[in-house]
Design a protein around this motif. Structure first.
Motif, PDB file in Angstrom:
ATOM      1  N   GLU A   1      17.663  62.419  40.705  1.00 14.43           N
ATOM      2  CA  GLU A   1      19.088  62.108  40.751  1.00 14.43           C
ATOM      3  C   GLU A   1      19.440  61.029  39.727  1.00 14.43           C
ATOM      4  O   GLU A   1      20.468  61.111  39.044  1.00 14.43           O
ATOM      5  CB  GLU A   1      19.482  61.659  42.161  1.00 14.43           C
ATOM      6  CG  GLU A   1      19.330  62.759  43.208  1.00 14.43           C
ATOM      7  CD  GLU A   1      19.644  62.307  44.617  1.00 14.43           C
ATOM      8  OE1 GLU A   1      20.486  61.394  44.773  1.00 14.43           O
ATOM      9  OE2 GLU A   1      19.063  62.867  45.570  1.00 14.43           O
ATOM     10  N   CYS A   2      18.583  60.027  39.615  1.00 13.27           N
ATOM     11  CA  CYS A   2      18.824  58.960  38.639  1.00 13.27           C
ATOM     12  C   CYS A   2      18.727  59.488  37.210  1.00 13.27           C
ATOM     13  O   CYS A   2      19.510  59.094  36.334  1.00 13.27           O
ATOM     14  CB  CYS A   2      17.818  57.827  38.845  1.00 13.27           C
ATOM     15  SG  CYS A   2      18.037  56.913  40.390  1.00 13.27           S
ATOM     16  N   LEU A   3      17.774  60.379  36.964  1.00 11.52           N
ATOM     17  CA  LEU A   3      17.641  60.980  35.631  1.00 11.52           C
ATOM     18  C   LEU A   3      18.884  61.793  35.269  1.00 11.52           C
ATOM     19  O   LEU A   3      19.389  61.704  34.143  1.00 11.52           O
ATOM     20  CB  LEU A   3      16.407  61.885  35.586  1.00 11.52           C
ATOM     21  CG  LEU A   3      15.074  61.246  35.235  1.00 11.52           C
ATOM     22  CD1 LEU A   3      13.949  62.264  35.416  1.00 11.52           C
ATOM     23  CD2 LEU A   3      15.073  60.716  33.800  1.00 11.52           C
ATOM     24  N   VAL A   4      19.359  62.582  36.213  1.00 13.36           N
ATOM     25  CA  VAL A   4      20.542  63.397  35.951  1.00 13.36           C
ATOM     26  C   VAL A   4      21.743  62.507  35.672  1.00 13.36           C
ATOM     27  O   VAL A   4      22.491  62.728  34.711  1.00 13.36           O
ATOM     28  CB  VAL A   4      20.830  64.338  37.142  1.00 13.36           C
ATOM     29  CG1 VAL A   4      22.172  65.044  36.949  1.00 13.36           C
ATOM     30  CG2 VAL A   4      19.712  65.367  37.286  1.00 13.36           C
ATOM     31  N   ALA A   5      21.946  61.481  36.490  1.00  9.57           N
ATOM     32  CA  ALA A   5      23.099  60.597  36.316  1.00  9.57           C
ATOM     33  C   ALA A   5      23.081  59.897  34.957  1.00  9.57           C
ATOM     34  O   ALA A   5      24.120  59.727  34.319  1.00  9.57           O
ATOM     35  CB  ALA A   5      23.129  59.557  37.436  1.00  9.57           C
TER      36      ALA A   5
ATOM     37  N   ASP B   1      14.831  64.188  24.423  1.00 16.09           N
ATOM     38  CA  ASP B   1      15.002  63.304  23.270  1.00 16.09           C
ATOM     39  C   ASP B   1      14.863  61.833  23.644  1.00 16.09           C
ATOM     40  O   ASP B   1      14.340  61.024  22.862  1.00 16.09           O
ATOM     41  CB  ASP B   1      16.375  63.547  22.632  1.00 16.09           C
ATOM     42  CG  ASP B   1      16.515  64.948  22.062  1.00 16.09           C
ATOM     43  OD1 ASP B   1      15.472  65.616  21.881  1.00 16.09           O
ATOM     44  OD2 ASP B   1      17.661  65.383  21.822  1.00 16.09           O
ATOM     45  N   ALA B   2      15.316  61.477  24.854  1.00 15.13           N
ATOM     46  CA  ALA B   2      15.298  60.063  25.263  1.00 15.13           C
ATOM     47  C   ALA B   2      13.886  59.525  25.462  1.00 15.13           C
ATOM     48  O   ALA B   2      13.642  58.328  25.258  1.00 15.13           O
ATOM     49  CB  ALA B   2      16.109  59.890  26.542  1.00 15.13           C
TER      50      ALA B   2
ATOM     51  N   PRO C   1       8.590  55.294  31.331  1.00 12.55           N
ATOM     52  CA  PRO C   1       9.827  54.564  31.019  1.00 12.55           C
ATOM     53  C   PRO C   1      10.335  53.719  32.178  1.00 12.55           C
ATOM     54  O   PRO C   1       9.859  53.833  33.313  1.00 12.55           O
ATOM     55  CB  PRO C   1      10.819  55.687  30.697  1.00 12.55           C
ATOM     56  CG  PRO C   1      10.295  56.872  31.425  1.00 12.55           C
ATOM     57  CD  PRO C   1       8.799  56.747  31.431  1.00 12.55           C
ATOM     58  N   PHE C   2      11.302  52.875  31.867  1.00 13.75           N
ATOM     59  CA  PHE C   2      12.001  52.090  32.879  1.00 13.75           C
ATOM     60  C   PHE C   2      13.339  52.744  33.130  1.00 13.75           C
ATOM     61  O   PHE C   2      14.108  52.990  32.197  1.00 13.75           O
ATOM     62  CB  PHE C   2      12.207  50.650  32.410  1.00 13.75           C
ATOM     63  CG  PHE C   2      12.948  49.787  33.406  1.00 13.75           C
ATOM     64  CD1 PHE C   2      12.253  49.050  34.349  1.00 13.75           C
ATOM     65  CD2 PHE C   2      14.345  49.732  33.414  1.00 13.75           C
ATOM     66  CE1 PHE C   2      12.928  48.261  35.281  1.00 13.75           C
ATOM     67  CE2 PHE C   2      15.027  48.953  34.331  1.00 13.75           C
ATOM     68  CZ  PHE C   2      14.309  48.218  35.262  1.00 13.75           C
ATOM     69  N   LEU C   3      13.631  53.027  34.396  1.00 15.15           N
ATOM     70  CA  LEU C   3      14.924  53.581  34.790  1.00 15.15           C
ATOM     71  C   LEU C   3      15.403  52.773  35.983  1.00 15.15           C
ATOM     72  O   LEU C   3      14.809  52.815  37.053  1.00 15.15           O
ATOM     73  CB  LEU C   3      14.796  55.061  35.139  1.00 15.15           C
ATOM     74  CG  LEU C   3      16.086  55.812  35.472  1.00 15.15           C
ATOM     75  CD1 LEU C   3      17.066  55.750  34.298  1.00 15.15           C
ATOM     76  CD2 LEU C   3      15.788  57.262  35.827  1.00 15.15           C
TER      77      LEU C   3
ATOM     78  N   ASN D   1      15.000  46.845  39.724  1.00  9.77           N
ATOM     79  CA  ASN D   1      13.917  47.715  40.185  1.00  9.77           C
ATOM     80  C   ASN D   1      13.848  48.975  39.325  1.00  9.77           C
ATOM     81  O   ASN D   1      14.867  49.502  38.897  1.00  9.77           O
ATOM     82  CB  ASN D   1      14.124  48.115  41.643  1.00  9.77           C
ATOM     83  CG  ASN D   1      13.637  47.058  42.609  1.00  9.77           C
ATOM     84  OD1 ASN D   1      13.328  45.938  42.222  1.00  9.77           O
ATOM     85  ND2 ASN D   1      13.588  47.400  43.880  1.00  9.77           N
ATOM     86  N   ASN D   2      12.626  49.448  39.103  1.00 10.85           N
ATOM     87  CA  ASN D   2      12.391  50.640  38.306  1.00 10.85           C
ATOM     88  C   ASN D   2      12.095  51.818  39.233  1.00 10.85           C
ATOM     89  O   ASN D   2      11.116  51.783  39.989  1.00 10.85           O
ATOM     90  CB  ASN D   2      11.206  50.408  37.348  1.00 10.85           C
ATOM     91  CG  ASN D   2      10.938  51.598  36.441  1.00 10.85           C
ATOM     92  OD1 ASN D   2      11.763  52.517  36.338  1.00 10.85           O
ATOM     93  ND2 ASN D   2       9.801  51.580  35.772  1.00 10.85           N
ATOM     94  N   VAL D   3      12.920  52.870  39.199  1.00  9.14           N
ATOM     95  CA  VAL D   3      12.670  54.013  40.085  1.00  9.14           C
ATOM     96  C   VAL D   3      11.403  54.765  39.674  1.00  9.14           C
ATOM     97  O   VAL D   3      10.882  55.568  40.445  1.00  9.14           O
ATOM     98  CB  VAL D   3      13.862  54.995  40.112  1.00  9.14           C
ATOM     99  CG1 VAL D   3      15.102  54.314  40.658  1.00  9.14           C
ATOM    100  CG2 VAL D   3      14.134  55.595  38.739  1.00  9.14           C
TER     101      VAL D   3
END
Length: 332
Positions: A195-199, A222-223, A234-236, A244-246
């Motif tokens: 969900e976080c990736l999509v957003a 690409d990211a 990665p940090f999301l 916090n990193n998911v």
């Protein structure tokens, strides 16, 4: 070419059924009532509430494996008046005993929760304590309390979906279904991480789902290409707990496996969009989403598919406890 209606039909098809929703509702209300009335847990019990994909309306229908329908997952947060001075193990032990006393048989004490397995539903029961606008969750392995914020996650999905013109949650479901088709063996990333990736990477303009999906995959590809080269996760940022990193529990091997499959299917989805032959295009979409992807749009109206009860109020579950005529499997 694939039409918006085909994607609408597909999204309707991968929704949890009303039977699934009702089973989840009955199971979680029965469990919450049992915890509320437990003679020992009631001394620290404050309230309970739902969390997870069913609460956020991002759940997809349970998976069928070898002809056996898998159980849906429901997350239940148990707010207590424990303090940070209470040992995480003692807190989980108290919750575990309350579930045992309530007659639940198939239980597993996890790192931060108690897993409850019934015949038709899996539930993850998580004790927390209030911490200002957030909550603290016990971690048995670290022997400390960590910050979490399920209500903020729920509100975040509402806000993101509004900003995306109602297309965020459907796009999340497409990604979850894609992952299930091709990466079901992978422990992570899944659920809220997706969900976080999509957003973060979706286009927020009004667009067809086929375009949104392919552009999302290409944006993620690409990211994080440099992270793959450097062999780094990665940090999301967690939208409910800043800083916090998911991705914190994701190892590089998991991320690399996810990334390479996504990269492969970003190219395949782009080919599908550019393909002029309808049969060839359908073949590519079915490679991506499986054979449930419709060959053509149905005659059903959108109001009778995406707006059916399972997508709307049905996933909220009744506010008052629902008691089944017979106790669910797993009870004494």
């Amino acid at each position: 070419m694939a039409t918006q209606k085909q994607f609408d039909d597909f999204l309707s098809d991968i929704e949890p059924s009303s039977t699934t929703v009702n089973a989840c509702s009955s199971a979680h209300n029965t469990l919450r009532e049992a915890l509320r009335n437990d003679k020992n847990l009631s001394k620290v019990h404050v309230e309970t509430f739902l969390s997870g994909s069913y609460k956020r309306y991002t759940a997809i229908r349970p998976q069928l494996i070898d002809g056996v329908l898998q159980r849906p997952d429901v997350d239940i947060i148990v707010v207590t008046n424990h303090t940070e001075y209470d040992k995480p193990k003692a807190v989980l032990d108290l919750l575990h005993q309350a579930l045992v006393d309530a007659g639940y048989k198939n239980l597993k004490v996890n790192r931060r929760s108690i897993a409850v397995t019934l015949a038709g539903v899996d539930m993850d029961v998580v004790p927390v304590i209030e911490d200002g606008d957030a909550y603290l969750i016990p971690d048995v392995e670290l022997e400390k309390w960590l910050t979490t914020n399920p209500p903020a996650h729920t509100q975040w999905t509402v806000d993101v979906n509004r900003d995306a013109g109602g297309r965020f949650k459907p796009l999340v479901k497409l990604v979850k279904w894609w992952r299930r088709c091709h990466l079901s063996h992978l422990r992570r990333p899944k659920g809220f991480i997706l969900e976080c990736l999509v957003a973060k990477h979706m286009e927020y303009r009004d667009a067809a789902y086929e375009t949104l999906f392919v552009e999302l995959l290409e944006a993620i590809r690409d990211a994080y290409s440099l992270h793959i080269l450097l062999k780094r996760v990665p940090f999301l940022e967690d939208p409910g707990v800043p800083g916090n990193n998911v991705f914190s529990n994701l190892n590089f091997e998991e991320f690399e496996t996810f990334y390479e499959k996504l990269k492969e299917h970003a190219a395949l989805a782009r080919e599908a969009i550019n393909q002029e032959d309808d049969d060839d295009q359908l073949k590519r979409w079915r490679t991506i989403f499986g054979q449930r992807f419709p060959a053509s749009a149905s005659s059903r109206s959108l109001a009778s598919t995406l707006l059916r009860p399972a997508l709307g109020a049905g996933l909220s579950f009744p506010a008052a406890p629902v008691y089944p005529a017979n106790k669910p499997a797993g009870f004494a």
